[in-house]
Design an enzyme around this catalytic site. Structure first.
Site, short mmCIF file in Angstrom:
data_model
loop_
_atom_site.label_atom_id
_atom_site.label_comp_id
_atom_site.label_asym_id
_atom_site.label_seq_id
_atom_site.Cartn_x
_atom_site.Cartn_y
_atom_site.Cartn_z
N GLY A 112 0.61 10.18 6.01
CA GLY A 112 1.23 9.25 5.08
C GLY A 112 2.02 9.75 3.91
CB THR A 113 1.60 11.13 1.18
OG1 THR A 113 1.59 9.73 0.98
CG2 THR A 113 2.00 11.77 -0.13
#
Lengths: 201, 237
Positions: A6-7
Site C-alpha cells: 500500500g505505500t
C-alpha cells in the site's frame, strides 16, 4: 499477514537532521481509495512518524503516541526523547501481539543527534541510518543502497528521499499520487510545501 | 457520633475527616515516623550522602542482617525511618517503578517522577477504605542531570531538600544542617556533616551502628563499615 502493501515511506538520517518522505496514495486492493493521504505525522516537537498499512490503525496509533508524549512532558517537565518514544511504541505494539496494529512505522527525530527507528507490527524495533517501508520498499532500498552515504546534508537527503518515492511510484502499483515530506532538525519539525517539493525535484 | 465529645471517634476510619479537618490515622502514622530512628540525606554538587542510625536493639543482633538504606536503581537510593516493614513495601514498589520506566522508555527514571509515584501510592493509602497509611517516611535521592533529594511523608506529600532528616533526631539534625550547610559543600564535607547531624540522636557513634551510602557519578554505593569509621574518626578530630 502481508503488511508491506500500500505505500512507500522512507526515513533518512543526515548530518543535521532527519528527512521523512512518503507517497500520497491510499489503496484498497486494486482501487485507489485516496489520492491525498497523510502518511507522515508530527508526534512531538522533535519527533515524527510515518505509517504504512491500515489507515485507521496508523491514525489511532499516532494519536496514542502524541498523548503519551504530551503526558510524559507534563508529568516530568522534560521532553520525551525520540529513542524513548520508539521504545514506548515498541512496547505498545508488542502488548498487542494477539490483536496487532496492522501497520509498519518509522519514528524519526532529533535527540542529541538525528535518529530513526523502524517498527514492525509486533514491536520489533531497529535503529538505522536509512529506512524504507511499505510495498515499494524494495525499490527504495535499491536506490538507497547505492546512493546513501553517512553524514549527508538535509538538502541532499530531501532530493534522495524524493527520488526514492519517485522510483517506487514508477514501479510499484500501490505507490503514487505525489510526494509528501517532513524534515526534523534541532530547530523542530517542518513539513515541506507542495512548491518546495516541486523545487526539490 | 452525635453525643460524643468533639474530635472523638474520628480516628476509627482513615477516610473520615475530623471536624477540624485532619485525618487522625495519617497523623498517627506521622507520629510513628517521629519516633523512628534518625535517617538523613545531604545533597552536594558531586552527588548524595545518605546516613541512618541503625539503632541496634541488642548486642546479640547481627548488625549486617538488616538495612535501612536501600538501592532503588543504579542511580537512586533511599533511606527510611518509621516502620521499616512498611518502608520495605514502598522500596519494592519504587524498584518496580524504576524498572518499568526503564523498560518503557529505555532511560533512567527521574528522581522527581519516582518520588511522585511513591507519593501517589502513599496518598492512596489515606483515601481508600480497608487500607491504612504507611507508617514510614522515605528520603528518596539520586542523580539524573543534577543530584536531587526528596522527603516523603505518610500523607503522600513530599518536598525537595538540600539536606534533611526524618525520625526522632530530626530537630537536632536539622539544626546542624541549618547552621553548617553550604551550597558549595564537597562530598567529603557532606559525609562529615551527615555524621555530625546524626550524632546527637545516636546512642554511640561507632562502627556498625551507622549505615551510610553515597550516590556519586550517578552510581549508588553503600559505604563499608571501615569507610564510615574513617569519617567518624575525622569528625572526632
Amino acid at each position: 499477514m502481508d503488511v508491506t502493501k500500500g505505500t512507500t515511506t522512507v526515513a533518512l538520517v543526515g548530518k543535521d537532521g532527519v528527512v521523512l518522505a512518503a507517497d500520497k496514495r491510499a489503496s484498497m486492493g486494486y482501487s485507489v481509495a485516496h489520492k491525498n493521504a497523510r502518511k507522515i505525522f508530527q508526534v512531538s516537537k522533535l519527533a515524527g512518524a510515518t505509517g504504512a498499512g491500515s489507515v485507521g490503525d496508523i491514525q489511532n496509533f499516532v494519536n496514542l503516541l502524541r498523548v503519551e508524549s504530551n503526558l510524559y512532558g507534563i508529568k516530568t517537565n522534560q521532553d520525551l526523547t525520540v529513542r524513548s518514544l520508539a521504545t514506548l511504541a515498541s512496547r505498545i505494539l508488542f502488548s498487542q501481539r494477539y490483536y496487532p496494529y496492522y501497520a509498519l512505522f518509522i519514528i524519526g527525530g532529533y535527540d542529541e543527534r538525528p535518529v530513526a527507528f523502524s517498527l514492525d507490527p509486533l514491536g520489533g524495533m531497529n535503529e538505522d541510518k536509512f529506512i524504507a517501508s511499505g510495498s515499494g520498499m524494495q525499490v527504495a532500498y535499491g536506490l538507497l543502497e547505492d546512493q546513501y552515504k553517512e553524514g549527508m546534508a538535509v538538502k541532499e537527503l530531501e532530493k534522495l528521499a524524493a527520488r526514492c518515492i519517485n522510483a517506487a511510484t514508477q514501479r510499484d502499483l500501490a505507490t503514487g499520487d505525489g510526494i509528501s515530506m517532513a524534515v526534523i532538525t534541532k530547530d523542530g519539525y517542518r513539513e515541506l510545501t507542495k512548491k518546495e517539493i516541486e523545487e526539490v525535484l | 457520633m452525635a453525643f460524643r465529645p468533639r474530635g472523638i471517634g474520628y480516628d476509627m476510619a482513615i477516610t473520615v475527616f475530623s471536624p477540624d479537618g485532619s485525618l487522625y490515622q495519617v497523623n498517627y502514622a506521622s507520629e510513628a515516623v517521629k519516633r523512628g530512628a534518625t535517617a538523613l540525606g545531604v545533597k552536594c554538587e558531586e552527588g548524595i550522602v545518605l546516613a541512618v542510625d541503625k539503632r541496634i536493639p541488642s548486642k546479640l543482633v547481627q548488625p549486617e542482617s538488616f538495612e535501612k538504606i536501600f538501592q532503588v536503581d543504579t542511580h537512586i537510593g533511599t533511606a527510611a525511618s518509621g516502620m521499616i516493614a512498611d518502608a520495605r513495601q514502598l522500596v519494592e514498589r519504587a524498584r518496580l517503578e524504576a524498572q518499568i520506566h526503564r523498560l518503557t522508555y529505555d532511560e533512567d527514571i527521574s528522581v522527581a517522577l519516582l518520588c511522585k509515584k511513591i507519593g501517589d501510592l502513599m496518598q492512596m493509602h489515606t483515601q481508600y477504605g480497608g487500607l491504612r497509611p504507611f507508617g514510614a517516611s522515605l528520603i528518596i535521592a539520586g542523580v539524573n542531570e543534577e543530584p536531587e533529594l526528596f522527603v516523603t511523608d505518610p500523607s503522600g506529600g513530599y518536598l525537595g531538600w538540600k539536606a534533611s532528616a526524618i525520625g526522632s533526631g530530626r530537630t537536632s539534625a536539622q539544626d546542624v544542617f541549618e547552621a553548617e550547610y553550604r551550597d558549595d559543600i564537597t562530598m567529603d564535607e557532606s559525609i562529615v556533616l551527615a555524621l555530625k547531624a546524626l550524632k546527637p540522636s545516636v546512642e554511640a557513634l561507632v562502627k556498625g551502628n551507622i549505615e551510610m551510602a553515597l550516590i556519586k557519578d550517578k552510581k549508588f554505593k553503600k559505604m563499608s563499615d571501615d569507610e564510615v569509621k574513617k569519617y567518624i574518626d575525622q569528625l572526632r578530630e
